[in-house]
Design a protein around this motif. Sequence first.
Motif, PDB file in Angstrom:
ATOM      1  N   LEU C 149      -5.512  -4.133   3.327  1.00  0.00           N
ATOM      2  CA  LEU C 149      -6.229  -4.282   2.061  1.00  0.00           C
ATOM      3  C   LEU C 149      -5.268  -4.126   0.886  1.00  0.00           C
ATOM      4  O   LEU C 149      -5.298  -4.894  -0.070  1.00  0.00           O
ATOM      5  CB  LEU C 149      -7.351  -3.248   1.953  1.00  0.00           C
ATOM      6  N   LEU C 151      -2.139  -4.687   0.897  1.00  0.00           N
ATOM      7  CA  LEU C 151      -1.152  -5.772   0.881  1.00  0.00           C
ATOM      8  C   LEU C 151      -1.723  -7.050   0.289  1.00  0.00           C
ATOM      9  O   LEU C 151      -1.002  -7.905  -0.190  1.00  0.00           O
ATOM     10  CB  LEU C 151      -0.712  -6.089   2.319  1.00  0.00           C
ATOM     11  N   MET C 152      -3.041  -7.182   0.341  1.00  0.00           N
ATOM     12  CA  MET C 152      -3.666  -8.469   0.054  1.00  0.00           C
ATOM     13  C   MET C 152      -3.438  -8.924  -1.378  1.00  0.00           C
ATOM     14  O   MET C 152      -3.736  -8.208  -2.332  1.00  0.00           O
ATOM     15  CB  MET C 152      -5.157  -8.328   0.322  1.00  0.00           C
ATOM     16  N   GLY C 153      -2.928 -10.140  -1.513  1.00  0.00           N
ATOM     17  CA  GLY C 153      -2.683 -10.679  -2.842  1.00  0.00           C
ATOM     18  C   GLY C 153      -3.973 -10.874  -3.623  1.00  0.00           C
ATOM     19  O   GLY C 153      -4.026 -10.670  -4.829  1.00  0.00           O
ATOM     20  N   SER C 154      -5.053 -11.239  -2.889  1.00  0.00           N
ATOM     21  CA  SER C 154      -6.297 -11.527  -3.593  1.00  0.00           C
ATOM     22  C   SER C 154      -6.968 -10.261  -4.117  1.00  0.00           C
ATOM     23  O   SER C 154      -7.868 -10.338  -4.944  1.00  0.00           O
ATOM     24  CB  SER C 154      -7.249 -12.293  -2.675  1.00  0.00           C
ATOM     25  N   LEU C 155      -6.530  -9.102  -3.649  1.00  0.00           N
ATOM     26  CA  LEU C 155      -7.084  -7.855  -4.176  1.00  0.00           C
ATOM     27  C   LEU C 155      -6.106  -7.168  -5.117  1.00  0.00           C
ATOM     28  O   LEU C 155      -6.288  -6.019  -5.486  1.00  0.00           O
ATOM     29  CB  LEU C 155      -7.436  -6.898  -3.033  1.00  0.00           C
ATOM     30  N   SER C 162       1.185  -6.377  -2.973  1.00  0.00           N
ATOM     31  CA  SER C 162       2.293  -6.002  -2.107  1.00  0.00           C
ATOM     32  C   SER C 162       3.399  -5.268  -2.846  1.00  0.00           C
ATOM     33  O   SER C 162       4.243  -4.638  -2.226  1.00  0.00           O
ATOM     34  CB  SER C 162       2.866  -7.250  -1.431  1.00  0.00           C
TER      35      SER C 162
END
Lengths: 293, 234, 341, 480
Positions: C149, C151-155, C162
């Motif tokens: 979670l 790491l996620m770019g969309s979050l 990241s």
Amino acid sequence: MIEDIMNMLFNGILNGAVLALISLGYSLVYGVGGIMNMAHGAYFMLTGYLLLWGMRIFPGMLFLTVIFVIIIITIIGGLTYILLIKPLQDTHVGVVLITFGLAFLIEQWILIVSGTTSASINDYVLFPGTTEFLGYSMFNQYIFFIIASLVIVSLFALFISKSKLGKSIRAVSQDREAAVLMGINANRVLLYTVMISAFLAAIAASLYLPGAALTGPGMGWTYLTSSFAVIILGGMGSLVGSVVGGYIMGFVTSFTSIFLPNGPSWAHVVPLIVILIVLIIRPRGLFGKKKLR
Amino acid sequence: MLEMKKIYHYYGKARALEEINLKIEEKALDVVIGPNGAGKSTLLRVISGLEEPDRGKIEFLGERIDGLKPHKITKKGISHCPERRRLFYDMTVEDNLKMGAYVQKNRSIYNKQLEFIFELFPRLKERRKQRAGTLSGGEQQMLAIARSLLSNPKLLLMDEPSLGLAPKVKKKIFEAIEQIKNEGTTTLLVEQDAVLAMEVGETIHLLEEGKIEMRGTSEELKREPRIKKVYLGI
Amino acid sequence: MLKNEIEEKVKQFPTYLKSWVKTFLGGLTLFCIISLIALPFLSQNQNFTHVFLRQFTLAMIFSIFAASWDLLTGISGQISFGHAIFFGIAGYICAYLISYQNFPPWIAIFIGAIGAVFFGLIIGIPCLRLRGPYLALGTLAFSLVLLKLFLMGSLSDVLFGSEGISDYRIQISDNPVVEYIIILMFMIVSFITIIQVSKSKFGTILKSIRDDEVSADASGINTTRFKVYAFMLSALFAGIAGACYATYVGAVNPTGNFGATISFYAILMASLGGLTTIRGSALGAFFFIFLEYSLIVAGAEIYVNLIFALILIVVVRFSEHGILKPILERIKDLWDLLLGR
Amino acid sequence: MEKNAKRIIAIVVVAAIIVGGGLTAYFLLLAPEAGQYVWSANDAPGAPAGISSSQIIKIGCAGDTGEIQGDANYEGAWFAAKTINQAGGVVVNGTTYYVGVTREDTDESNTQLVTSRGIAAAERLVYNKKVQFGVGGFRSEALLAYQEVFMDNKIIFIDTGAATDIFCDNVANFYERYQYFFRWMPINSTSLGGEILTTLAGYVMALNTTYPNHDVKQVGILAEDLTWTGSLIAAIQSYLSLFTNFWVQLLTPILYDISLDAADMNTHLQTLASQGCDFLIPVISAQGGILMMQQYDQYHYPFQIFGIDVQSQLDTFWGDSGDACAYETVMQTLHRTNKTTKSIAFWDAFRAQFGHDPLYIAIGAYDAVNGIIDAINATQSFDALDIIPEFESWTKSNPNPGVSGGGAWWPGTHDLVEGYPYGYTLWCQWRDDGTKVVVPAPRWAYVGALGYAIPISDLYPATLATGAYEVAPWVNTAWS
């Protein structure tokens, strides 16, 4: 839409086939000896690299190389048990640590020899080309792999339920002490199970990786954690569970990837969340019979 | 046949067995009685190799067997029918029996033994294809005994075969035990139910707090006032 | 009643301390503490204060972390493979407060550790249904979910993505000696607390749960509640370590703070030193950090992990209790020899 | 008696160990200057033997030893030092100085990043080796942590590998602290996004005339779900939205979890194919690229691949991918072409020295070291505060081009200036014989006022191209 569904089904099965083969061995070893072999993913990864090197050294003898590599990995599995696991069998954490150390060692050794760069063993694709079905094209190697995986799983089921060794494996996994009292050498049975599990991992790797690619020495951990997840889902030590769990995981991944918004980046999170939910609602997994230890 | 000399065994620091001397003659039926936690099961586990004695010597047919791995001891002809049956519940009755004959490579002996067992427990023959987990308690106990007989043992160790069974079934089991004995299998029986035990047993050993306190034929022991009071409830 | 007891204890404390120092273990511990306190004042050499001493600081942070894992797994028997959850969350809270809310590092570390305790509570409760290897894998899955979670770019708008949080202000002090002393204090306090807890009645209850949960339950102990306590207590110290690590590094990022490597560091260090010994965690951490350091200085940096894997295998294979007990025994033998006993 | 003897021996041995340990510790660690790295001619390749430490300009390379990125950084810096030293070094205030390079392992290419290792490496460079300049960096999150060590000590650090915008935002926002940071490589994510799209638009325009029977229109994006790709995709999207429904159409970008395997890649490529993708823009730095190319090669998907695939920049990718990367077009800082007058000579010399192509990081490091020496030469000083103004004077109007063509910074951010003739990338395409050529980069852009797209100046002159753009035969079949 039909293409999306085909896409989901095919890749779900593909994913499931590889997970099932890896988790089957992993689950077997856990069921029989209560052993969590952290080096299991490393066997898978090592097979790929040995294949790559073998192919570079003996370019004309692909088939022999594959057989040779599978034998080597099986032997490594046996040695893992004899040298590392057996002396520590009684301590849970000890076995985990020492096999973790082994996996780490293999990973680092390959890292030193070949670096993190990815490599392909594309040249060893037994069945190049694609086949079209309902407007969806499938890579022949993957089709072959899926079929081979199904065959291996059925043969394995036959072996475990019919052969004498298979029966003694089941006996040890159900009640180790009683099995010993029957005159079964539990340690030898365990040795065989670890070897079988390494053998299954090696077969999975040598059929799947030519269509995939070696994505660095760290790839073993990915498959290890996936098979963790699968056996939690299926129930630790349950062989049916690990096969069914593998396919469920495969489908959940490909479903998330295709149909959910932002799916591709959630594809490996959703299965983990599913695992957590399963753990909390039904800790022993879908097919787990044993009481928690 | 079997001789234990000065056996000591500890669990951690707790003493489980203390200076056990035991001698079992060929074709005898010996019974060990005693209260819960007296070390009865440990005694059998030490003989069959599940626990290694901390001190002392065990000889079987003139050979030292202490320190051997349990599966080796089984091969030498000692069969241990463990407490609480310990069947392979996910396997069929037949497979359980096959496992019992794991060390028995001789086909004809196996068949002969199987015949004897089905004679002894006809119920098992009917349920051959059934999973062991689906049997009733009494049937499970029968299966456990049958399983340990299939290796054609020279010495049979039985741990609490009557545990958790209805009186009627208990009786049946004990009849079977007598029959086994009559067939010529040396038997060492551990039993909490002293009344029943004394009926079948020839030599009775009383084990209390890890020590053998008393031993004798059942007639001799029945006369002891302490036995009468504590174990027979007379 | 309780007040009297405490007063009594306080009154007895000097005598207790005296007798403790006289014991071999007490003397050795005191010697180690004094050496650690004296260490930074031995030299002004920048190579010593800014490089070598920083490795000590790092080792001390990981000591606390490994000890917190030992408290949960060694003492209470709740195997955790995802200890980085607490380590990472405290680091993130700490870094966020300093960087975005301009909190002073002291308070940020404190709040970070409290945040970890809160996480210990919410992770502890569902995980209570799990035992042994299931718990291990459950915590592992939890930490992987968090890692992915974060790491996620969309979050990344919510969880910083990241690249995490970086800010030059995320540090306790720009003087490594001051930083060292503060972390040393954290370490001493944490170790005293953990060791006292493991010796106290509370610790005994935890040990009884570890050894036989069913009978502990039967003897009237509310095992569920104590297991949650164990989770929270362990999370507190893991949180302190995580927040200190964030200030040590000056930045947080998903892989570096939530990664599986971090969880395994705790396991490796604690078991290298010796499970359930608490002190062993410190030894394991120092051993690990300085082995790495000396290999790098020797120019064998690409072999560091390989050699470490070998050492791990050898130690686990041949010494059941890690390296602490054998080393202590040797030193004690030597000590006795020196005193002519 | 014997016991006493033993005791005495033990006392002596223990005393010897304590004294010996103490002395060792003192001389290795505690004494002033103890343990300090001694620079010698060994660190300055090509310099005459016997030069003293004070004659060496000390440059520290921060990168992951044993991995291609870290090794490339060191190779570039080392090669630059060698060239400069062989040419006689640099004369500052009458003294001849030589360039020395040293490296420390930051472990940043490790997927299981341990941030403190990078910090320790930077600390060793700064405090132990006393470097005057730092060169390196690759993984943004690692560099973000360890750049602080250089900033703390006011040492100029030149980034040669991390593309995220945040570094230069720091320079702009906290100039006093971060003025020591410069980026020589690569171009920041946002500008890369613009370059990708405008060139792609040029190709789409041209191909639509070549293939009258097929509407080349659909563009897909396949990217790692990380922060650096995020800003790049945002840039692509902001351009694409201008073209939407005109002649370039964007499919939903596929942002995947970096731990993907073959089945996942199969899923994504099949999804793209079923949506009728004509051009795929990969934004990949890790192992995803090899999976993508392998499956592209097996399935012969009817789309062209045109984007960023870091591993594909190296010549070794042909062999690593099992000859599967034919027809892939990737952004690449340099290839054997006249990007600047020095480029071809550098390329050939580098290949002769190391036996493989230079990675973009190697080129960045080579240029960075040369740039540092140029600045020292110009200012005749080693002081960072003298050199920074010199660096800052290298702007669009006054560039200091290296082999890659950069050498100009945006004022205020210390970021590489983007666009011809400064920082720009080449587009290189793999041929099916394993060679790689530079293809032309025509650019088109949509002009809102006109309501249609017009050609704008090419990304670089067509003379730099060493081959024409090729459409894969199976794509050719599909489009004809």
